[in-house]
Design a protein around this motif. Structure first.
Motif, short mmCIF file in Angstrom:
data_model
loop_
_atom_site.label_atom_id
_atom_site.label_comp_id
_atom_site.label_asym_id
_atom_site.label_seq_id
_atom_site.Cartn_x
_atom_site.Cartn_y
_atom_site.Cartn_z
N ARG A 99 0.85 -1.19 0.00
CA ARG A 99 0.00 0.00 0.00
C ARG A 99 0.90 1.24 0.00
O ARG A 99 1.95 1.25 0.65
CB ARG A 99 -0.80 -0.04 1.31
CG ARG A 99 -2.08 0.71 1.30
CD ARG A 99 -2.86 0.27 2.53
NE ARG A 99 -4.20 0.81 2.45
CZ ARG A 99 -4.54 1.99 2.94
NH1 ARG A 99 -3.66 2.72 3.60
NH2 ARG A 99 -5.77 2.41 2.80
N PRO A 100 0.49 2.31 -0.70
CA PRO A 100 1.37 3.49 -0.76
C PRO A 100 1.85 3.95 0.61
O PRO A 100 3.02 4.31 0.77
CB PRO A 100 0.48 4.54 -1.45
CG PRO A 100 -0.44 3.73 -2.31
CD PRO A 100 -0.70 2.44 -1.56
N SER A 101 1.00 3.90 1.64
CA SER A 101 1.43 4.42 2.95
C SER A 101 2.54 3.56 3.58
O SER A 101 3.28 4.02 4.43
CB SER A 101 0.23 4.49 3.90
OG SER A 101 -0.38 3.22 3.98
N LEU A 102 2.64 2.29 3.17
CA LEU A 102 3.69 1.42 3.75
C LEU A 102 5.02 1.60 3.02
O LEU A 102 6.10 1.36 3.59
CB LEU A 102 3.25 -0.05 3.68
CG LEU A 102 4.23 -1.05 4.30
CD1 LEU A 102 4.24 -0.91 5.82
CD2 LEU A 102 3.90 -2.49 3.92
N LYS A 103 4.94 2.02 1.77
CA LYS A 103 6.14 1.97 0.92
C LYS A 103 7.34 2.74 1.48
O LYS A 103 8.46 2.24 1.40
CB LYS A 103 5.78 2.42 -0.50
CG LYS A 103 5.01 1.32 -1.23
CD LYS A 103 5.00 1.50 -2.71
CE LYS A 103 3.96 2.48 -3.13
NZ LYS A 103 3.82 2.54 -4.60
N PRO A 104 7.16 3.93 2.07
CA PRO A 104 8.35 4.62 2.59
C PRO A 104 9.07 3.83 3.68
O PRO A 104 10.24 4.07 3.95
CB PRO A 104 7.78 5.93 3.14
CG PRO A 104 6.47 6.11 2.45
CD PRO A 104 5.94 4.72 2.19
N LYS A 105 8.38 2.86 4.30
CA LYS A 105 9.02 2.08 5.38
C LYS A 105 9.81 0.87 4.84
O LYS A 105 10.54 0.24 5.59
CB LYS A 105 7.95 1.55 6.35
CG LYS A 105 7.19 2.61 7.09
CD LYS A 105 6.54 2.00 8.34
CE LYS A 105 5.73 3.02 9.10
NZ LYS A 105 4.40 3.30 8.54
N LEU A 106 9.59 0.52 3.58
CA LEU A 106 10.18 -0.74 3.10
C LEU A 106 11.66 -0.58 2.80
O LEU A 106 12.07 0.37 2.12
CB LEU A 106 9.43 -1.23 1.85
CG LEU A 106 7.98 -1.65 2.10
CD1 LEU A 106 7.34 -2.14 0.81
CD2 LEU A 106 7.90 -2.74 3.18
N ARG A 107 12.44 -1.52 3.30
CA ARG A 107 13.88 -1.51 3.11
C ARG A 107 14.25 -2.84 2.45
O ARG A 107 13.68 -3.88 2.76
CB ARG A 107 14.60 -1.43 4.47
CG ARG A 107 14.13 -0.31 5.36
CD ARG A 107 14.70 1.01 4.98
NE ARG A 107 16.04 1.20 5.49
CZ ARG A 107 16.84 2.20 5.13
NH1 ARG A 107 16.44 3.06 4.23
NH2 ARG A 107 18.04 2.33 5.66
N PRO A 108 15.22 -2.82 1.55
CA PRO A 108 15.60 -4.08 0.90
C PRO A 108 16.28 -5.01 1.91
O PRO A 108 16.91 -4.53 2.85
CB PRO A 108 16.62 -3.61 -0.15
CG PRO A 108 17.14 -2.32 0.39
CD PRO A 108 16.03 -1.69 1.17
N HIS A 109 16.12 -6.30 1.74
CA HIS A 109 16.88 -7.19 2.63
C HIS A 109 18.18 -7.62 1.95
O HIS A 109 19.01 -8.28 2.56
CB HIS A 109 16.04 -8.38 3.09
CG HIS A 109 15.74 -9.35 2.01
ND1 HIS A 109 15.18 -8.99 0.84
CD2 HIS A 109 15.94 -10.69 1.95
CE1 HIS A 109 15.05 -10.07 0.07
NE2 HIS A 109 15.50 -11.10 0.72
N ILE A 110 18.33 -7.25 0.69
CA ILE A 110 19.60 -7.47 0.00
C ILE A 110 20.01 -6.14 -0.63
O ILE A 110 19.19 -5.51 -1.31
CB ILE A 110 19.45 -8.56 -1.09
CG1 ILE A 110 19.31 -9.92 -0.42
CG2 ILE A 110 20.63 -8.55 -2.07
CD1 ILE A 110 19.10 -11.07 -1.34
N LEU A 111 21.24 -5.71 -0.37
CA LEU A 111 21.67 -4.42 -0.91
C LEU A 111 22.43 -4.64 -2.21
O LEU A 111 23.36 -5.42 -2.26
CB LEU A 111 22.57 -3.70 0.08
CG LEU A 111 21.96 -3.38 1.44
CD1 LEU A 111 22.87 -2.43 2.21
CD2 LEU A 111 20.59 -2.75 1.30
#
Ligand SMILES: Cc1ncc(COP(=O)(O)O)c(C=O)c1O
Length: 405
Positions: free
Chosen positions: A232-244
């Motif tokens: 959901r758009p509101s969650l997206k700023p919190k998402l961090r990759p687990h592989i860089l």
């Protein structure tokens, strides 16, 4: 009554190994021949023009696939992330969120084992707890599941994590109502939809989860290695990759204000057509993404059959399995409520059977593949009937079970 006539031309498109019976779409379905030809053509390209396919073709094909999947599931393409499987998708979400000591993750006692490991890890990491809703008492009506969750919500509940269709007990949970309940209490709703797409109707916009991860290689019949995350758009700023990797040159900087902004372009086309967040989460280094590129062909094949028609046949096959196995004394453990029972059937293992070896014996002695699942202290034989299975295959299973008990 299972109608074969409409399906015969499509059944001819399903590869099979003579002498084997696979009643396990719940793990992986066969790949239809047109899809297999599409993926093989892409692999041929990849093998014969390797770096140029990777640098210049991948992003364009992933973009087309993402758009096809978004239309199929009624979501915006910028909210969909194509990943190898649901395990990866839900790891991205759960490893991204941070809980405070004492916070609670509310989940059920029917979750997939690997997901329980993930939830418990996150809880240990943050000093929070996993609180369990016992579904055993909620088999009669979807409303009972919602009430059981409602009763278990506390002032510390931050996350509700549940399967749209549970793996071991084949229960279809009321995903939309549970997400609504979560939203009313300001709780994040995270749905493990592994089994749902093409098994039950999935409208991501209507379900309105904060995050929904699923596989396309189960009931949609994509090749193995094709899953997705919806956020959901509101969650997206919190998402961090687990592989860089390359998408994360700015990983340590503040999170980008607009995760939907176009990804920065590089010397190749690796990020072309992606949003910044898609590039951050999807680019995992070089690996074979061709299974994720053929969703237009996968969905085209399902559309040709007719998704509703396909579900009707799979449902009829499930009823046939329950009836014919019932006749030989196998007790069905599915919910009696129609809305909670899909195309996977579970049967209690008789006490005389060793649950640790039975599925293996069924395969080695009879070349029939059905897993044995466990919920609490109970063990079940799980029989998945995809539209591509047949009544003859179910009869073969019944006669094998008769000879083994
Ligand atoms: C409910 C559920 N969640 C997650 C998974 C994990 O799927 P995968 O191994 O394809 O990531 C499964 C696999 O069967 C499942 O049944």
């Amino acid at each position: 009554m299972v109608d074969d006539t409409h399906f015969l031309p499509f059944l001819l498109q399903i590869p099979a190994t003579p002498g084997e019976v696979h009643l396990n779409a719940g793990t992986l379905s066969p790949t239809p021949l047109p899809v297999m030809r599409a993926v093989e053509a892409l692999r041929h390209c990849q093998a014969s023009t390797p770096s140029s396919f990777f640098f210049f073709e991948t992003s364009r094909r992933i973009d087309a696939s993402r758009r096809a999947l978004s239309r199929f599931l009624n979501a915006r393409p910028e909210d969909i992330f194509l990943l190898p499987n649901v395990t990866t998708a839900l790891n991205v979400v759960m490893q991204s969120i941070r809980l405070a000591p004492g916070d609670e993750i509310l989940t059920t006692d029917h979750e997939y084992g690997a997901m329980r490991i993930l939830l418990e890890h996150v809880a240990r990491r943050d000093g929070s707890t996993v609180r369990i809703v016992n579904l055993g008492n909620c088999l009669q009506d979807p409303g009972e599941v919602v009430e059981a969750f409602r009763r278990s919500i506390s002032a510390r509940t931050r996350v509700m994590f549940f399967s749209h269709i549970t793996s071991a007990s084949a229960l279809v949970l009321p995903a939309q109502s549970l997400c609504k309940l979560a939203r009313e209490h300001n709780i994040l709703s995270i749905v493990d939809g592994a089994h749902a797409p093409a098994h039950v109707p999935v409208d991501l916009n209507a379900i309105d989860a904060d995050a929904y991860g699923a596989n396309c290689h189960k009931w949609m019949m994509a090749p193995a290695g094709c899953g997705f995350l919806y956020a959901r758009p509101s969650l997206k700023p919190k998402l961090r990759p687990h592989i860089l990797s390359w998408g994360n040159g700015d990983y340590d900087a503040a999170q980008p204000a607009d995760p939907d902004a176009p990804a920065p372009s590089g010397p190749w086309d690796l990020s072309a057509g992606c949003t910044r967040l898609q590039y951050r989460l999807e680019y995992l280094g070089v690996y074979d993404r061709t299974p994720q590129m053929v969703l237009p062909e996968v969905i085209g094949f399902l559309d040709q059959i007719g998704v509703d028609r396909m579900r009707l046949r799979a449902g009829a096959l499930a009823r046939f399995a329950r009836s014919i196995l019932g006749d030989i004394g196998w007790v069905c453990g599915n919910s009696p409520h129609q809305a909670m029972s899909g195309c996977m059937s579970i049967f209690e293992l008789p006490a005389t059977i060793d649950p640790s070896t039975f599925a293996h014996q069924l395969w080695t002695r009879h070349r029939i593949l059905c897993p044995v699942t466990r919920v609490g202290e109970s063990h079940f034989l799980r029989v998945s009937t995809g539209w591509f299975n047949t009544t003859d295959q179910i009869r073969v299973l019944a006669s094998a079970l008769k000879s083994m008990t």
